[in-house]
Design a protein around this motif. Structure first.
Motif, mmCIF file in Angstrom:
data_model
loop_
_atom_site.group_PDB
_atom_site.id
_atom_site.type_symbol
_atom_site.label_atom_id
_atom_site.label_comp_id
_atom_site.label_asym_id
_atom_site.label_seq_id
_atom_site.Cartn_x
_atom_site.Cartn_y
_atom_site.Cartn_z
ATOM 1 N N VAL A 72 0.867 -1.178 0.000
ATOM 2 C CA VAL A 72 0.000 0.000 0.000
ATOM 3 C C VAL A 72 0.905 1.230 0.000
ATOM 4 N N PRO A 73 0.996 1.959 -1.110
ATOM 5 C CA PRO A 73 1.879 3.133 -1.158
ATOM 6 C C PRO A 73 1.426 4.206 -0.171
ATOM 7 N N PHE A 74 2.388 4.749 0.570
ATOM 8 C CA PHE A 74 2.056 5.750 1.582
ATOM 9 C C PHE A 74 1.791 7.108 0.935
ATOM 10 N N GLN A 75 0.698 7.732 1.344
ATOM 11 C CA GLN A 75 0.357 9.079 0.890
ATOM 12 C C GLN A 75 -0.044 9.876 2.125
ATOM 13 N N GLN A 76 0.703 10.923 2.439
ATOM 14 C CA GLN A 76 0.492 11.615 3.703
ATOM 15 C C GLN A 76 -0.909 12.213 3.830
ATOM 16 N N GLU A 77 -1.490 12.695 2.717
ATOM 17 C CA GLU A 77 -2.832 13.286 2.796
ATOM 18 C C GLU A 77 -3.902 12.245 3.138
ATOM 19 N N ALA A 78 -3.583 10.972 2.959
ATOM 20 C CA ALA A 78 -4.559 9.907 3.209
ATOM 21 C C ALA A 78 -4.401 9.270 4.579
ATOM 22 N N ASP A 79 -3.470 9.806 5.397
ATOM 23 C CA ASP A 79 -3.174 9.130 6.661
ATOM 24 C C ASP A 79 -3.433 10.046 7.849
ATOM 25 N N VAL A 80 -3.709 9.422 8.994
ATOM 26 C CA VAL A 80 -3.968 10.150 10.226
ATOM 27 C C VAL A 80 -2.721 10.877 10.709
ATOM 28 N N SER A 81 -1.530 10.405 10.324
ATOM 29 C CA SER A 81 -0.289 11.000 10.824
ATOM 30 C C SER A 81 -0.147 12.464 10.437
ATOM 31 N N LEU A 82 -0.692 12.867 9.296
ATOM 32 C CA LEU A 82 -0.580 14.264 8.874
ATOM 33 C C LEU A 82 -1.306 15.178 9.852
ATOM 34 N N SER A 83 -2.499 14.787 10.291
ATOM 35 C CA SER A 83 -3.251 15.591 11.264
ATOM 36 C C SER A 83 -2.518 15.650 12.600
ATOM 37 N N VAL A 84 -1.949 14.522 13.013
ATOM 38 C CA VAL A 84 -1.199 14.485 14.279
ATOM 39 C C VAL A 84 0.028 15.387 14.180
ATOM 40 N N PHE A 85 0.724 15.343 13.049
ATOM 41 C CA PHE A 85 1.906 16.178 12.853
ATOM 42 C C PHE A 85 1.544 17.666 12.902
ATOM 43 N N ARG A 86 0.466 18.039 12.232
ATOM 44 C CA ARG A 86 0.081 19.454 12.176
ATOM 45 C C ARG A 86 -0.408 19.965 13.523
ATOM 46 N N GLN A 87 -1.150 19.134 14.261
ATOM 47 C CA GLN A 87 -1.719 19.566 15.532
ATOM 48 C C GLN A 87 -0.788 19.323 16.709
#
Length: 562
Positions: free
Chosen positions: A295-310
């Motif tokens: 499964v290719p990783f895409q940051q916009e599709a993952d919960v980690s982006l929200s955690v990183f920003r917040q």
């Protein structure tokens, strides 16, 4: 199929046995207020269960005896089934564990039938409610509890053996059952007290004893939750210390992915590093089912982006497909709960740790607190390991060629001499021919380019057969463990040909173009222990062979120490 079979067994047993129980021991002393009070007490005992030494405590058997003596086996059976259903639903059982509901309902149905049957078999009678304790038959009451314990144990054995296929030795009494026996014995006076309070004061009497009992259960439950939190945080702290002791990035991740599934329900676990925020990288992943689908990783599709920003943990339950398509694709739609925490280092989020489970509501605020601590420990551990590896590389490698340096080479040679299992090993010393002329003609920058090019060919030619090091200046060394004179000479000749056969590219600044030049090397070999008894002698002999036997004999050749 077994789970469906258990469900079918419960349905058949329940609807077949209820009419028989009703005919044998029909309801008695039925008054709406009393029945409602008992029902409320049943529900409260289910909702406010607590643990002692890992055992779930529900004062079900205490209220169960009183219900049996007052209202009969039919009412006790119905209320017990209702109470167990409430208890199981309060435990947040997911679809994967739904089979526990019919199993427990069947088990407690059989327990009710067995305990009631034993009571009547031992001479117990269905009498009017009395507040005279002497009129109660203690032997049938003891048999009521003993048969309940025995039936519960036998059914559990059957479940483990047939349904769960867990290997075990058949024992009705073992160390693990001691606490359960103690609880059963404690429930007997509680059940009698419930009965007597009802007999003397009616439903208000039962309520009087139920209120402090439920209050005690709530207190015990809170104490138990606090103890679990303390134990969990202690295990997290111990785990964090283990992480910080690792000095390799790989070992840090190995320990994380080994220990984390033992601490919490984890079906999926992965780490995304935000060392370069514009290019986050999925560095490690764990899947319990060991699935191989990519499964290719895409940051916009993952919960980690929200955690990183917040810079804040996110905990959730339910379908992840619409919110986080990556997690949904990774789990093939099976992830029902998730927990994602930031990895903080010096006030910055350097990565995100995400856990997911097939079971709904697997992660609580306690889980979040603990894993946030793990995330911070992980960030510190990775930074420490990365810095250690950088310092180690700087101390052991040549910064220009990235080959091992003289210090590392001497450490390895000393280790070889002290290794009794290593019967023979050899060394190749080599020097670039006419290197001063290359520097004078094309400049030191092109000279460095030649050094890097020779190092790359040495690394490619030697591979895993030996250890390549830069000895100093234009000299290089190759250590060959387990190789005798003839094998060493053959490797040296292969190296010489690899360097001499293809041209090297240099940049001609005067004419602003790249030129091709040929470069050759001279090599000398020496073998331990036949040629030398210590590292210094081994190096000197190989160096002597290189200068006397190769350089002075025309260069671009291999000489063996004689």
């Amino acid at each position: 199929m077994k789970q469906w079979a258990v469900t079918a067994i419960w349905i058949l047993t329940f609807f077949f046995s209820l009419p028989i129980i009703y005919m044998i021991d029909p309801p008695r002393n039925i008054m709406p207020a009393s029945l409602l009070t008992v029902t409320i007490v049943f529900v409260l005992t289910a909702l406010f269960s607590f643990k002692v030494k890992g055992t779930d405590i529900i004062v079900l058997q205490g209220i169960g005896l009183a219900t049996f003596l007052i209202f009969g086996l039919f009412v006790e059976t119905l209320l017990t089934q209702f109470c167990i259903m409430v208890y199981l639903l309060s435990q947040r059982i997911g679809k994967t564990d739904a089979y526990r509901i019919p199993i427990n309902l069947t088990m407690f149905l059989l327990v009710s039938i067995a305990s009631g049957s034993t009571y009547y078999t031992l001479g117990g009678r269905a009498t009017e409610v009395t507040n005279n304790v002497l009129e109660l038959s203690l032997l049938p009451i003891f048999g009521f509890y003993f048969s309940a314990y025995l039936a519960n144990t036998i059914v559990l054995m059957f479940i483990r053996k047939w349904l769960l296929s867990i290997p075990f030795k058949v024992r009705l009494f073992d160390r693990d059952s001691v606490w359960e026996i103690i609880i059963t014995l404690l429930m007997m006076p509680l059940g009698i007290a419930f009965y007597l309070m009802y007999a003397s004061r009616g439903w208000l009497g039962m309520l009087m004893i139920a209120i402090p009992m439920v209050a005690l259960s709530i207190i015990m439950r809170q104490i138990n939750n606090n103890q679990e939190l303390i134990q969990f945080l202690q295990s997290v702290n111990h785990f964090g210390q283990q992480l910080t002791e690792e000095l390799s990035v790989k070992h840090v991740f190995d320990l994380l992915f080994e220990k984390m599934p033992t601490m919490l329900p984890v079906d999926y676990l992965y780490v995304v590093l935000y060392t370069h925020p514009e290019r986050p990288k999925l560095v490690r992943m764990y899947r319990k089912d060991q699935g191989e689908s990519f499964v290719p990783f895409q940051q916009e599709a993952d919960v980690s982006l929200s955690v990183f920003r917040q810079a804040k943990a996110i905990i959730g339950s339910g379908n992840t497909g619409s919110l986080y398509p990556f997690l949904d694709a990774l789990s093939n739609g099976q992830a029902k709960s998730y927990l994602s925490v930031p990895m903080m280092h010096r006030g910055q989020v350097i990565g995100v740790l995400t856990l997911a489970s097939h079971v709904s509501r697997s992660y609580t605020n306690t889980s979040r607190i603990g894993i946030e601590i793990v995330g911070d420990f992980l960030a510190i551990s990775l930074e420490n390991a990365k810095n250690f590896e950088i310092r180690k590389k700087e101390s052991e490698r040549c910064p220009l060629t990235d080959l091992f340096n003289y210090r590392y080479m001497m450490k390895v040679i000393n280790k070889m001499y002290n290794d009794p299992s290593l019967e023979v090993f050899s060394i190749i010393m080599m020097d670039i021919d006419n290197f001063k002329q290359i520097n004078d003609t094309y400049g030191h920058q092109n000279g460095n380019a030649i050094l890097i090019g020779v190092a790359n060919r040495l690394r490619k030619t030697v591979g895993h057969k030996g250890i390549v090091a830069r000895y100093g200046g234009e000299e290089f060394t190759v250590l060959l463990p387990g190789m005798d004179r003839n094998m060493c000479f053959a490797v040296a000749e292969t190296i010489r040909l690899a360097v001499a056969a293809e041209t090297f590219m240099i940049f001609n600044e005067t004419e602003n173009r790249y030129d091709k030049i040929f470069v050759t090397i001279s090599l000398g070999t020496s073998t331990a222990p036949v040629d030398a008894t210590d590292p210094s002698e081994l190096i000197y002999n190989a160096d002597h062979a290189m200068y006397k036997g190769a350089k002075q004999q025309g260069k671009n050749r291999v000489a063996r120490y004689i």
